[in-house]
Scaffold this motif. Structure first.
Motif, PDB file in Angstrom:
ATOM      1  N   VAL A  52       0.834  -1.214   0.000  1.00 50.20           N
ATOM      2  CA  VAL A  52       0.000   0.000   0.000  1.00 50.20           C
ATOM      3  C   VAL A  52       0.867   1.263   0.000  1.00 50.20           C
ATOM      4  O   VAL A  52       0.532   2.257  -0.638  1.00 50.20           O
ATOM      5  N   VAL A  53       2.001   1.216   0.681  1.00 51.56           N
ATOM      6  CA  VAL A  53       2.886   2.390   0.711  1.00 51.56           C
ATOM      7  C   VAL A  53       3.738   2.455  -0.560  1.00 51.56           C
ATOM      8  O   VAL A  53       3.938   3.534  -1.130  1.00 51.56           O
ATOM      9  N   MET A  79       3.110   1.422  -3.562  1.00 55.77           N
ATOM     10  CA  MET A  79       2.391   1.781  -4.795  1.00 55.77           C
ATOM     11  C   MET A  79       2.404   3.298  -5.048  1.00 55.77           C
ATOM     12  O   MET A  79       2.894   3.747  -6.086  1.00 55.77           O
ATOM     13  N   PRO A  80       1.913   4.121  -4.103  1.00 51.69           N
ATOM     14  CA  PRO A  80       1.903   5.567  -4.377  1.00 51.69           C
ATOM     15  C   PRO A  80       3.295   6.175  -4.454  1.00 51.69           C
ATOM     16  O   PRO A  80       3.529   7.082  -5.260  1.00 51.69           O
ATOM     17  N   VAL A  81       4.221   5.644  -3.650  1.00 46.85           N
ATOM     18  CA  VAL A  81       5.583   6.196  -3.680  1.00 46.85           C
ATOM     19  C   VAL A  81       6.204   5.953  -5.059  1.00 46.85           C
ATOM     20  O   VAL A  81       6.816   6.852  -5.648  1.00 46.85           O
ATOM     21  N   ILE A 125       4.582   5.412  -7.906  1.00 43.38           N
ATOM     22  CA  ILE A 125       3.870   6.221  -8.917  1.00 43.38           C
ATOM     23  C   ILE A 125       4.389   7.657  -8.897  1.00 43.38           C
ATOM     24  O   ILE A 125       4.702   8.247  -9.933  1.00 43.38           O
ATOM     25  N   LEU A 126       4.490   8.199  -7.688  1.00 38.62           N
ATOM     26  CA  LEU A 126       4.926   9.587  -7.534  1.00 38.62           C
ATOM     27  C   LEU A 126       6.345   9.774  -8.056  1.00 38.62           C
ATOM     28  O   LEU A 126       6.625  10.706  -8.833  1.00 38.62           O
ATOM     29  N   LEU A 174       8.129   7.897 -10.176  1.00 41.48           N
ATOM     30  CA  LEU A 174       8.265   7.696 -11.622  1.00 41.48           C
ATOM     31  C   LEU A 174       7.632   8.848 -12.405  1.00 41.48           C
ATOM     32  O   LEU A 174       8.185   9.310 -13.400  1.00 41.48           O
ATOM     33  N   ALA A 175       6.475   9.310 -11.924  1.00 40.24           N
ATOM     34  CA  ALA A 175       5.788  10.397 -12.636  1.00 40.24           C
ATOM     35  C   ALA A 175       6.598  11.687 -12.574  1.00 40.24           C
ATOM     36  O   ALA A 175       6.753  12.379 -13.587  1.00 40.24           O
ATOM     37  N   ALA A 232       9.535  11.393 -14.806  1.00 42.80           N
ATOM     38  CA  ALA A 232       9.150  11.523 -16.216  1.00 42.80           C
ATOM     39  C   ALA A 232       8.908  12.988 -16.575  1.00 42.80           C
ATOM     40  O   ALA A 232       9.267  13.441 -17.673  1.00 42.80           O
ATOM     41  N   ARG A 233       8.310  13.721 -15.636  1.00 42.51           N
ATOM     42  CA  ARG A 233       8.051  15.144 -15.912  1.00 42.51           C
ATOM     43  C   ARG A 233       9.356  15.919 -16.033  1.00 42.51           C
ATOM     44  O   ARG A 233       9.498  16.794 -16.879  1.00 42.51           O
ATOM     45  N   TYR A 252       2.860  10.139 -20.448  1.00 41.10           N
ATOM     46  CA  TYR A 252       2.526  10.587 -19.092  1.00 41.10           C
ATOM     47  C   TYR A 252       1.091  10.218 -18.677  1.00 41.10           C
ATOM     48  O   TYR A 252       0.789  10.041 -17.505  1.00 41.10           O
ATOM     49  N   TYR A 293       0.781   7.519 -16.211  1.00 39.62           N
ATOM     50  CA  TYR A 293       1.024   7.842 -14.791  1.00 39.62           C
ATOM     51  C   TYR A 293      -0.273   8.372 -14.157  1.00 39.62           C
ATOM     52  O   TYR A 293      -0.548   8.117 -12.990  1.00 39.62           O
ATOM     53  N   PHE A 305      -4.629   3.836  -7.980  1.00 44.94           N
ATOM     54  CA  PHE A 305      -4.404   3.805  -6.526  1.00 44.94           C
ATOM     55  C   PHE A 305      -5.572   4.464  -5.782  1.00 44.94           C
ATOM     56  O   PHE A 305      -6.002   3.995  -4.729  1.00 44.94           O
ATOM     57  N   PHE A 321      -8.323   2.028  -5.782  1.00 44.16           N
ATOM     58  CA  PHE A 321      -7.906   0.965  -4.860  1.00 44.16           C
ATOM     59  C   PHE A 321      -8.268   1.344  -3.424  1.00 44.16           C
ATOM     60  O   PHE A 321      -8.889   0.568  -2.689  1.00 44.16           O
ATOM     61  N   LEU A 337      -0.825   9.807   1.506  1.00 39.14           N
ATOM     62  CA  LEU A 337      -0.320   9.138   0.299  1.00 39.14           C
ATOM     63  C   LEU A 337      -1.204   9.401  -0.916  1.00 39.14           C
ATOM     64  O   LEU A 337      -0.728   9.867  -1.944  1.00 39.14           O
ATOM     65  N   VAL A 369      -0.444  12.046  -4.198  1.00 40.45           N
ATOM     66  CA  VAL A 369      -0.326  11.418  -5.523  1.00 40.45           C
ATOM     67  C   VAL A 369      -1.268  12.101  -6.513  1.00 40.45           C
ATOM     68  O   VAL A 369      -0.884  12.448  -7.632  1.00 40.45           O
ATOM     69  N   VAL A 415       0.577  14.207  -9.305  1.00 42.33           N
ATOM     70  CA  VAL A 415       0.723  13.426 -10.549  1.00 42.33           C
ATOM     71  C   VAL A 415      -0.349  13.787 -11.581  1.00 42.33           C
ATOM     72  O   VAL A 415      -0.044  13.976 -12.763  1.00 42.33           O
TER      73      VAL A 415
END
Lengths: 63, 434
Positions: free
Chosen positions: A45-46, A48-50, A52-53, A55-56, A59-60, B15, B18, B25, B28, B186, B190, B194
């Motif tokens: 659960v922790v 996943m968002p870490v 995503i954040l 990598l995003a 990428a930016r 992008y 993302y 999430f 989820f 969290l 996000v 994002v």
């Protein structure tokens, strides 16, 4: 109170007995202490968002 | 000339994916925690010294508030953008979940869960994200919507045991505190960091197209659907496709509502134990995780209305199993077959709406559709309960569901997608310019 008892079955929220049964089955299948299950799922659960954040944002920055 | 393997390897991930991951999430967390509320019902009833019916009343109030909140959140989305609505709603949901962990009596529980949390939930799923995803994706809109909806299924499967175990180790207040913390610390960041409302904010085009291949012009032409009326969202209800999609979506709400509530009681009534029924329902959820993603992806390759109709027909077949086969066999077949179709209507219907009516007002239109879906489900649950009480059988309810699903399937087939969807307009299908 027939009206309330019908409303009480509402789908949005799962049946407590059903959930209890699912948890028991889950315990049987994974066969580890509850604390271990909590730690494993907490990591997911922790993470996943870490992930995503991170990598995003990377990428930016790259673009 | 073919693209070299090196060029493929270096091509960055678009992008928009993302954004989909962030929405995954979000789904989820929200769907998982919402389904988990059932874990708390007995504990609340005991702690506040009230019956389960009173706790159920709070949840029912929440259902109505949530339904009514969708068009409001949709309108806010169209005005301020989905990112702000989702991020603020997620923060609000986190804070109110924290508040729920502190309630000292059932009245405050009703107020916090029934009104505040249920209102905030509408600002997270699925209305605002429909608007955002529709802007980021054109060609792969169904795939994107399907993947983020699958996040809800995953949440239901993983978060329920997670919260149950935390409750086992601590108590319900700590468990809700954990949910509140994850949402606020969290999920909120996000979404805020994002998600972007539109690819234009990052100098991108939907689907990762570039200006060099004529993408900007093509995409600009596609922002509005053939029946779009940017200044009058209500005008959408004067055209046939909106009614065709809305009526079939109500049938979706009716049939999922009936099963969500009456599946286990039906099985028990047929001599099946509760555990087996639960396992069958678990199979349905597992198949659904794959089904929703596959249906979304398929609809990007075919006409969406055909996939949508197939989803309704498949669900009708599942109900035939339930109504006419022996309970045990019917139960398992139903779970396997219906699982394919369960959440699949969400990406298909919302994608179709944005392609017919454009992205400008898709928030409010998706909100109205979700509201009627919710109320259809609530009404059906009530009526099914009354019919079962009167007849002692679920068969009339299932036969009615079959008839409605077949009707919804044919109704979906009658949508003139080639004429009204932006996907089939010359701007979309024309070859790219060099």
């Amino acid at each position: 109170m027939p009206l309330l008892s019908i409303a009480g079955h509402h789908s949005d929220v799962s049946d407590p007995t059903l959930l209890q049964w699912i948890v028991e089955k889950f315990t049987d299948v994974v066969n580890v202490a509850p604390l271990v299950v909590v730690i494993i799922i907490a990591i997911i659960v922790v993470a996943m968002p870490v992930a995503i954040l991170t990598l995003a944002l990377r990428a930016r920055r790259a673009s | 000339m073919a693209t070299t393997p090196d060029a493929i390897a270096k091509k960055p991930v678009f992008y928009g994916w993302y954004v989909v991951a962030a929405a995954f999430f979000m789904a989820f967390m929200v769907v998982g925690s919402r389904q988990s509320i059932g874990l708390f019902m007995d504990v609340w009833a005991e702690e506040f010294d009230v019956s389960i019916a009173v706790i159920s009343a709070a949840i029912s109030i929440g259902f109505v508030v949530n339904g009514l909140a969708h068009p409001i959140m949709g309108k806010l989305t169209d005005k301020f953008g989905g990112r702000k609505v989702m991020a603020i709603s997620m923060l609000g949901l986190g804070l109110t979940t924290g508040l729920l962990a502190l309630v000292p009596n059932v009245y405050l529980l009703m107020g916090v869960y029934g009104f505040l949390m249920s209102f905030a939930m509408a600002g997270v799923l699925f209305t605002p994200i429909t608007s955002v995803a529709s802007r980021w994706f054109r060609k792969k809109r169904g795939t994107a919507m399907g993947l983020l909806a699958a996040g809800g299924s995953a949440g239901g499967m993983l978060l329920v045991p997670f919260l149950a175990y935390i409750m086992l180790l601590t108590d319900w207040r700590v468990t809700l505190g954990v949910v509140a913390a994850v949402m606020s610390l969290l999920a909120f960041p996000v979404l805020a960091l994002v998600v972007r409302n539109d690819p234009k904010e990052l100098g991108l085009q939907p689907d990762g197209e570039t200006d060099a291949d004529g993408g900007a012009a093509r995409q600009a032409a596609l922002r509005g659907g053939p029946l779009a009326n940017d200044n009058c969202w209500q005008c959408s209800f004067r055209s046939a496709p909106m009614w065709q999609m809305m009526l079939s979506y109500v049938v979706c709400g009716i049939t999922t509502g009936v099963i969500g509530v009456h599946f286990v009681p039906f099985a028990v009534n047929g001599g099946i134990d509760k555990g087996t029924a639960a396992l069958a329902f678990g199979l349905l959820s597992g198949v659904n995780l794959v089904g929703v993603a596959v249906a979304g992806a398929l609809s990007d390759r075919m006409r969406r209305k055909d996939v949508l109709a197939a989803v309704y027909f498949i669900r009708a077949v599942a109900f035939v199993c339930l109504a006419f086969l022996p309970t045990s066999m019917g139960l398992w077949l139903f779970a396997g077959i219906a699982g394919i179709s369960w959440l699949a209507t969400v990406p298909l219907t919302s994608s179709l709406v944005s392609e017919v009516y454009g992205v400008k007002n898709v928030g409010i239109l998706a909100g109205v559709l979700t509201m009627v879906h919710q109320f259809g489900g609530a009404g059906a649950v009530f009526i099914a309960g009354v019919i079962f009480t009167a007849t002692g059988s679920y068969t009339p309810i299932f036969i009615a569901s079959i008839a409605l699903l077949v009707g919804a399937g044919f109704l979906s087939l009658t949508v003139r997608e080639r004429a009204y969807s932006s996907r089939f307009q010359p701007a979309f299908t024309a070859p790219k310019t060099a």
